[in-house]
Structure formats: C-alpha cells, structure tokens
Design a protein around this motif. Sequence first.
Motif, PDB file in Angstrom:
ATOM      1  N   THR A   1      -3.977  -7.338   6.573  1.00  0.00           N
ATOM      2  CA  THR A   1      -3.905  -5.974   7.106  1.00  0.00           C
ATOM      3  C   THR A   1      -2.756  -5.755   8.080  1.00  0.00           C
ATOM      4  O   THR A   1      -2.546  -4.636   8.524  1.00  0.00           O
ATOM      5  CB  THR A   1      -5.226  -5.590   7.817  1.00  0.00           C
ATOM      6  OG1 THR A   1      -5.429  -6.530   8.891  1.00  0.00           O
ATOM      7  CG2 THR A   1      -6.405  -5.654   6.871  1.00  0.00           C
ATOM      8  N   SER A   2      -2.042  -6.813   8.443  1.00  0.00           N
ATOM      9  CA  SER A   2      -0.897  -6.574   9.323  1.00  0.00           C
ATOM     10  C   SER A   2       0.177  -7.630   9.158  1.00  0.00           C
ATOM     11  O   SER A   2      -0.047  -8.669   8.529  1.00  0.00           O
ATOM     12  CB  SER A   2      -1.352  -6.476  10.789  1.00  0.00           C
ATOM     13  OG  SER A   2      -1.633  -7.757  11.278  1.00  0.00           O
ATOM     14  N   ASN A   3       1.342  -7.353   9.725  1.00  0.00           N
ATOM     15  CA  ASN A   3       2.493  -8.226   9.551  1.00  0.00           C
ATOM     16  C   ASN A   3       2.535  -9.327  10.602  1.00  0.00           C
ATOM     17  O   ASN A   3       3.457  -9.414  11.407  1.00  0.00           O
ATOM     18  CB  ASN A   3       3.783  -7.400   9.592  1.00  0.00           C
ATOM     19  CG  ASN A   3       3.900  -6.489   8.370  1.00  0.00           C
ATOM     20  OD1 ASN A   3       3.438  -6.830   7.287  1.00  0.00           O
ATOM     21  ND2 ASN A   3       4.505  -5.341   8.550  1.00  0.00           N
TER      22      ASN A   3
HETATM   23  C1  LIG Z   1       4.691  -4.534   7.235  1.00  0.00           C
HETATM   24  O1  LIG Z   1       6.084  -4.563   7.004  1.00  0.00           O
HETATM   25  C2  LIG Z   1       6.499  -3.836   5.879  1.00  0.00           C
HETATM   26  C3  LIG Z   1       7.968  -4.111   5.644  1.00  0.00           C
HETATM   27  O2  LIG Z   1       8.705  -3.967   6.820  1.00  0.00           O
HETATM   28  C4  LIG Z   1       6.181  -2.350   6.093  1.00  0.00           C
HETATM   29  O3  LIG Z   1       6.549  -1.625   4.943  1.00  0.00           O
HETATM   30  C5  LIG Z   1       4.688  -2.201   6.338  1.00  0.00           C
HETATM   31  O4  LIG Z   1       4.377  -0.875   6.645  1.00  0.00           O
HETATM   32  C6  LIG Z   1       4.216  -3.106   7.472  1.00  0.00           C
HETATM   33  N1  LIG Z   1       2.755  -3.071   7.512  1.00  0.00           N
HETATM   34  C7  LIG Z   1       2.057  -2.906   8.644  1.00  0.00           C
HETATM   35  C8  LIG Z   1       0.575  -2.910   8.507  1.00  0.00           C
HETATM   36  O5  LIG Z   1       2.585  -2.767   9.733  1.00  0.00           O
END
Ligand SMILES: *[C@@H]1O[C@H](CO)[C@@H](O)[C@H](O)[C@H]1NC(C)=O
Length: 399
Positions: free
Chosen positions: A279-281
Amino acid sequence: MFRLLFVVVVFALSGTCEIVGRRRAVPVIHLRGSHYEVGYDVGRTFSSLIKEFIATYANLRDFEKEYKTEPGKEAYEKTLANMKERYPYYVKEMQGVADGAKVPFYQLFLLQLDDIIGTINDNHIPRNDTGGCSSLGIQTPNEAVLAHTEDAFSETLNHFYIMSAHIIPTQEDRDHGAVEERFASLCYAGHMPGYTMGYNENGLVFSINTLSPMILKPGNTPRTFITRALLSAKNLEDATKILTDEGLGAGNGCSVNMIWTDENGERSLYNVEMAPDLTSNKSLLNIKKFENDVLIHTNKYLRLQLKEVDGPIIDSSNARLEAIFKHPTPKTRDDLQDILSDTTRQDFQVFQEKDDSIIKTIAAGVFDLKEKTWNIYINKPNASEPVAILPIRFTNIGK
Ligand SMILES: *[C@@H]1O[C@H](CO)[C@@H](O)[C@H](O)[C@H]1NC(C)=O
Ligand SMILES: *[C@@H]1O[C@H](CO)[C@@H](O)[C@H](O)[C@H]1NC(C)=O
Ligand SMILES: *[C@@H]1O[C@H](CO)[C@@H](O)[C@H](O)[C@H]1NC(C)=O
C-alpha cells in the motif's frame, strides 16, 4: 572428532566432468578501493568460481527465460533504472565484478532479482522456493553470540568467498551518497556482499534469512541491494532507515538478525522481518529486540502478518523450528553449535548435508562477540574445527 562428509557434486563443464566433494576451503579476499575497483578485483580473482556458478546454477536458466519475455524485460529495466538512481555506486560495483570476471552484467543482475524475476509470469503456489538458513542469537551478561547456517542451492556449495573490504568512494560516488565502508561479508559467487552474514566496522554483526511473501513488487529495490546498503549502517536507526527504503521499498522479503555493539561496549540483539508494502512506497518492517529471549529465525514470517508462499521453504522452516525447540534453551556458544549441528530429522535438517537435498548448508558461521571472532565451519560446528577464524574489528567505535 571429525567426520568427513562426501557430498558429491557432479557438474559438466564444456565437455569435462568433475567430481568435487565438499571442499574445506574458505577463500577470503582483502580489498581496498572504489566500488568499481573492489568489484573488479573480486571478479578478477574469483573469475573461475563465478563463471562455473553462472554456468551451472539452474535457477539462472529460469531467470534468463523470464528475462526474454515482455514482463520479465520490463521488470529488469525498471529495477535497473531505479537502482541506478538510488544506489548507482552498487551498480558500478556489480559492473566491476562483471568486467573483472569477464561475465555479462545482465546475468549478475538477474541473480539479484531472484524470485522477483522468477515469478514474473507464473506466481503459483506451492512455490518451489527451497530456501534454508537457520539463525540463533543469545545475549547474556557473559556471552553474545550469533550463529547461522548458510544454506543455499547445492550449486552454491564450494562457490562462495568472503570479501573483507575497505571502500573509499570516488568523488562522483560520494556526490550520489556513497560513504566510506569497512566490512566483511560472505558472498555467493557473483553476488553482492550483504545477503548472507558478516559484520561492519560500526559495531554491526548480522545474518540473513530468505523469506518468501506471496506478492512481490517488481521494479522495487531487490532485498540484496538493501542488505548491501546495510553494510554501511552506522547504528540501528540508520539500519532501520536503509531497510525502510522510503520512496521505493523492498521488492521481496527477508529477515535480518543483528547484534549491535555501541561505543560503550553495550550490545543489543534484534530481528527484523522485511516485506514489500503493498500500500505504500516503503518496506514493511517488524523490528523485535531480544532482551532475555533467544533469537531463533528460519525462513518463514513469525510476526509480520501477510500472505507468504507455501511449499518446501515453509515445510523446511517448520521442521527446523521443531528440531531447534527440542533442545534445551541455549545459554552458551557450545549450546548454539549443538543446535546448528542437528540432523535428527529425516525430512529437513538444521545442518543440511543429505546428498539428495536441493538446499545444503554450505557453511556455518559463529560470531563470538566476547572473543571478537567470526568462526566459519564447513562441517558440523559441534564436531569440527572452524576452517577460518576472522577477527571482528569495530574500528569506527574503537572496540
Ligand atoms: C509510489 O510511487 C509511484 C511512482 O513514483 C507513484 O506513481 C505512486 O503513486 C506511489 N504510491 C504511493 C502509495 O505513494
Ligand atoms: C518444481 O519442482 C518440481 C520437483 O523438483 C519440478 O518437477 C517442477 O518442474 C518445478 N516447477 C517449476 C515451476 O520450476
Ligand atoms: C552435536 O549435536 C548433536 C545435536 O544437535 C548431538 O546429537 C551430537 O551428539 C553432538 N556431537 C558432538 C560431537 O558433540
């Protein structure tokens, strides 16, 4: 008492057929230089081991097949672009190994992708992941010991070496975030240091267990890049930051066992479970400090709640945990060495030495913090002498 075990590995190479038993050899290379230089010297020195490993490692054939498909190629390119952004100096280190060994870079990079590329087109379970590595740690007023069996696909037997490195980054690498590093780590042939066991100059002693979450994140940071970066960690906080990998996060999973020694000589024992966060980066982490408990970890998640694979990696983990828990609570290094040497079960063993097992214990490491030694055994640690004893030096904290 010593018992010589003949685990016979047969491999065919360019028409020749060699029979090599379990070698009681621990190659150690001492290195100083930039990331590229250090990689180059590892490649040049161990070229034949690396070439032989690449030629015989069955999983790599599978990764190469996946790499030829559209999703495989895409995962490879995206991961490489991300790593060139995040850790360009480790990519250069890998390029150094490739150039020094005279092997193609892409094969070494596929080894880093591992299950991420292996499952790219067919993520079925039961998965054939057959990881194995058992780690045990104790920290008492008298002793602090981390003990680990390094278990790997049988092709890896006799195909590893230890890098004892002092890395002095180039200005360009410093500008991208590289720092001076001093560490020693066991490496599977052609792999980056870090994803096995070792120590760094800042007071960290560690070992790794492979874990297999069901859902991986192709394109994200391979665990081996994260554990490579861990070799630069200054303290637990720094290690946590590296493992969290904010902005990207781990693409696959592992467990990290750590004993940290601080400048006052105080020690602490931790296990971290890491997984891709869907769910997250960033990576999903669970950090546990062991105060009076014994640290025990195999190749299944014990605390993070997530869907992991089923198959031999889990069956083997359960079998080894059962065997380990049959022993009385370990209090000393000898107790830990007895447990690591356990071969009581027929199905899966703590010290995996059966001729027909796909996964074998290629070495056992015992970090004795009181003695400040890293003892490497090729045979059972309670029935053989260490083949190599390396000093543990925490130069940066003056210990
Ligand atoms: C994670 O990173 C991608 C690529 O930068 C981005 O498109 C996405 O919205 C991000 N996801 C979150 C949950 O922040
Ligand atoms: C998994 O292992 C089994 C038994 O070794 C083998 O028959 C099968 O082909 C393997 N499957 C894959 C997808 O590698
Ligand atoms: C080594 O440990 C095993 C238990 O894991 C035990 O059965 C065996 O007797 C021990 N061997 C020696 C030489 O102490």
